[in-house]
Design an enzyme around this catalytic site. Structure first.
Site, PDB file in Angstrom:
ATOM      1  N   TYR A 180     -44.154 -74.527 -67.118  1.00  0.00           N
ATOM      2  CA  TYR A 180     -43.768 -73.121 -66.948  1.00  0.00           C
ATOM      3  C   TYR A 180     -43.425 -72.846 -65.485  1.00  0.00           C
ATOM      4  O   TYR A 180     -42.402 -72.228 -65.170  1.00  0.00           O
ATOM      5  CB  TYR A 180     -44.911 -72.215 -67.423  1.00  0.00           C
ATOM      6  CG  TYR A 180     -44.546 -70.751 -67.544  1.00  0.00           C
ATOM      7  CD1 TYR A 180     -43.777 -70.273 -68.602  1.00  0.00           C
ATOM      8  CD2 TYR A 180     -44.982 -69.825 -66.593  1.00  0.00           C
ATOM      9  CE1 TYR A 180     -43.449 -68.925 -68.709  1.00  0.00           C
ATOM     10  CE2 TYR A 180     -44.656 -68.477 -66.693  1.00  0.00           C
ATOM     11  CZ  TYR A 180     -43.903 -68.028 -67.755  1.00  0.00           C
ATOM     12  OH  TYR A 180     -43.575 -66.688 -67.861  1.00  0.00           O
ATOM     13  N   SER A 188     -40.601 -65.265 -62.852  1.00  0.00           N
ATOM     14  CA  SER A 188     -42.021 -64.896 -62.935  1.00  0.00           C
ATOM     15  C   SER A 188     -42.579 -65.051 -61.521  1.00  0.00           C
ATOM     16  O   SER A 188     -41.939 -65.701 -60.673  1.00  0.00           O
ATOM     17  CB  SER A 188     -42.736 -65.872 -63.878  1.00  0.00           C
ATOM     18  OG  SER A 188     -44.145 -65.796 -63.721  1.00  0.00           O
TER      19      SER A 188
HETATM   20  N1  LIG Z   1     -45.500 -60.832 -69.974  1.00  0.00           N
HETATM   21  C1  LIG Z   1     -45.712 -61.355 -68.784  1.00  0.00           C
HETATM   22  O1  LIG Z   1     -46.800 -61.222 -68.186  1.00  0.00           O
HETATM   23  C2  LIG Z   1     -44.614 -62.118 -68.084  1.00  0.00           C
HETATM   24  C3  LIG Z   1     -44.785 -62.424 -66.735  1.00  0.00           C
HETATM   25  C4  LIG Z   1     -43.785 -63.128 -66.070  1.00  0.00           C
HETATM   26  C5  LIG Z   1     -42.641 -63.511 -66.740  1.00  0.00           C
HETATM   27  N2  LIG Z   1     -42.510 -63.213 -68.054  1.00  0.00           N
HETATM   28  C6  LIG Z   1     -41.270 -63.639 -68.706  1.00  0.00           C
HETATM   29  O2  LIG Z   1     -40.632 -62.518 -69.266  1.00  0.00           O
HETATM   30  C7  LIG Z   1     -39.805 -62.908 -70.363  1.00  0.00           C
HETATM   31  C8  LIG Z   1     -40.093 -62.021 -71.549  1.00  0.00           C
HETATM   32  O3  LIG Z   1     -41.444 -62.185 -71.897  1.00  0.00           O
HETATM   33  P1  LIG Z   1     -42.296 -61.081 -72.674  1.00  0.00           P
HETATM   34  O4  LIG Z   1     -43.579 -60.965 -71.960  1.00  0.00           O
HETATM   35  O5  LIG Z   1     -41.471 -59.887 -72.962  1.00  0.00           O
HETATM   36  O6  LIG Z   1     -42.599 -61.943 -73.981  1.00  0.00           O
HETATM   37  P2  LIG Z   1     -42.383 -61.658 -75.537  1.00  0.00           P
HETATM   38  O7  LIG Z   1     -42.975 -62.834 -76.196  1.00  0.00           O
HETATM   39  O8  LIG Z   1     -42.865 -60.308 -75.844  1.00  0.00           O
HETATM   40  O9  LIG Z   1     -40.797 -61.675 -75.670  1.00  0.00           O
HETATM   41  C9  LIG Z   1     -40.056 -62.849 -75.594  1.00  0.00           C
HETATM   42  C10 LIG Z   1     -38.930 -62.764 -76.596  1.00  0.00           C
HETATM   43  O10 LIG Z   1     -38.145 -63.948 -76.460  1.00  0.00           O
HETATM   44  C11 LIG Z   1     -37.834 -64.398 -77.762  1.00  0.00           C
HETATM   45  N3  LIG Z   1     -37.580 -65.848 -77.732  1.00  0.00           N
HETATM   46  C12 LIG Z   1     -38.479 -66.863 -77.645  1.00  0.00           C
HETATM   47  N4  LIG Z   1     -37.857 -68.048 -77.695  1.00  0.00           N
HETATM   48  C13 LIG Z   1     -36.533 -67.779 -77.808  1.00  0.00           C
HETATM   49  C14 LIG Z   1     -35.378 -68.582 -77.906  1.00  0.00           C
HETATM   50  N5  LIG Z   1     -35.454 -69.926 -77.925  1.00  0.00           N
HETATM   51  N6  LIG Z   1     -34.168 -67.974 -77.994  1.00  0.00           N
HETATM   52  C15 LIG Z   1     -34.073 -66.634 -78.000  1.00  0.00           C
HETATM   53  N7  LIG Z   1     -35.137 -65.807 -77.934  1.00  0.00           N
HETATM   54  C16 LIG Z   1     -36.354 -66.377 -77.832  1.00  0.00           C
HETATM   55  C17 LIG Z   1     -39.044 -64.066 -78.611  1.00  0.00           C
HETATM   56  O11 LIG Z   1     -38.723 -64.021 -79.987  1.00  0.00           O
HETATM   57  C18 LIG Z   1     -39.431 -62.719 -78.044  1.00  0.00           C
HETATM   58  O12 LIG Z   1     -38.829 -61.647 -78.731  1.00  0.00           O
HETATM   59  C19 LIG Z   1     -40.100 -64.399 -70.572  1.00  0.00           C
HETATM   60  O13 LIG Z   1     -39.087 -65.152 -69.955  1.00  0.00           O
HETATM   61  C20 LIG Z   1     -41.426 -64.597 -69.855  1.00  0.00           C
HETATM   62  O14 LIG Z   1     -41.602 -65.918 -69.421  1.00  0.00           O
HETATM   63  C21 LIG Z   1     -43.456 -62.526 -68.743  1.00  0.00           C
END
Ligand SMILES: NC(=O)c1ccc[n+]([C@@H]2O[C@H](COP(=O)([O-])OP(=O)(O)OC[C@H]3O[C@@H](n4cnc5c(N)ncnc54)[C@H](O)[C@@H]3O)[C@@H](O)[C@H]2O)c1
Length: 251
Positions: A156, A143
């Site tokens: 985080y 991130s």
């Molecule tokens: N959306 C943002 O703005 C953003 C920004 C920076 C980083 N991220 C990172 O991107 C990644 C994906 O996030 P996203 O925005 O697509 O979120 P999201 O919540 O849409 O998707 C995350 C997925 O991970 C799954 N998950 C959660 N805990 C889990 C576990 N213990 N084992 C297996 N699967 C698990 C959830 O069921 C979900 O389907 C994450 O690592 C998040 O920290 C997101």
């Protein structure tokens, strides 16, 4: 959509039932890879598989909680058993905003168990399979919180800095063995994770206003970066933390 030339390859995506993971699984499949979609949420993962199949791609689902070593081991074994190997791995499963106080022991431990140790567990098992095959490509989702601070979210921020560190470590450890390891550092992206923020007009205006490009990113914009990093076009790229944030960290 762009085809990144992964015909005959096998890709694994954790957190594949959600925003960034689902979008990336779709681009992997469009690029010709067979995709093992994994998630702790079986219904969401099955939807991703259905979308890939509807678009003519090859995918299957494996339920795995990345905070559990035995489940991660079984997930990687399933990729090999189902498709005969593992070439690309996207360690993306993650959680955010479990509670307001990330100095709380339980919240801290859960953050670390999924966001940091989950990535380590995946890398460990993936490398074991990739090494005898002569290599592969791994991308970890960090991130912009893996590169800069954030006063509200110590767990985080610490976990995501650790994810960037793991990518740099893996890049060096396996540089001579054909495994490239990189991290992707998204800014604020429209996914189910950030839906509560986008749904609040004041918060949405604040986020758009603090982003030089004036908007949140899309999951597909992260997917393009990830699949490129896994593709032959990125053959000399390893140990890199690729920022995709509309200019946020350029400020
Ligand atoms: N959306 C943002 O703005 C953003 C920004 C920076 C980083 N991220 C990172 O991107 C990644 C994906 O996030 P996203 O925005 O697509 O979120 P999201 O919540 O849409 O998707 C995350 C997925 O991970 C799954 N998950 C959660 N805990 C889990 C576990 N213990 N084992 C297996 N699967 C698990 C959830 O069921 C979900 O389907 C994450 O690592 C998040 O920290 C997101």
């Amino acid at each position: 959509m762009i085809n990144y030339g992964l015909e005959g390859k096998v890709a694994l995506v954790t957190g594949g039932g959600g925003g960034i993971g689902r979008a990336t699984a779709l681009v992997f499949a469009y690029s010709g890879a067979a995709v093992l979609v994994s998630d702790v949420d079986a219904a969401a993962g099955a939807q991703t598989v259905a979308q890939i199949e509807a678009a003519g791609g090859k995918a299957s689902f494996f339920k795995c909680d990345v905070s559990k070593s035995d489940e991660v081991r079984a997930m990687v074994a399933a990729a090999v058993d189902t498709y005969g190997g593992l070439d690309c791995a996207f360690n993306n499963a993650g959680i955010n905003r479990l509670g307001d106080d990330e100095y709380d022991d339980a919240i801290w431990d859960r953050n670390m168990g999924i966001n940091l140790s989950g990535v380590m567990r995946c890398m460990r098992e993936e490398a074991e399979v990739m090494l005898p095959r002569g290599g592969g490509a791994i991308v970890n989702t960090a991130s912009i919180n893996g590169l800069v601070g954030n006063p509200g979210q110590p767990a985080y921020v610490a976990a995501k800095h650790g994810v960037v560190g793991l990518a740099r470590h893996g890049a060096l450890r396996w540089a001579q063995s054909g495994i490239r390891v990189n991290a992707v550092c998204p800014g604020v992206i429209e996914t189910p994770m950030t839906a509560p923020l986008s749904a609040d007009p004041k918060m949405k205006a604040l986020i758009d206003g603090m982003t030089p490009m004036g908007r949140m990113g899309t999951a597909d914009e992260i997917a393009q970066a990830v699949v490129w990093l896994c593709s032959p076009a990125a053959s000399f790229v390893t140990g890199h933390a690729l920022v995709v944030d509309g200019g946020n960290t350029a400020l």
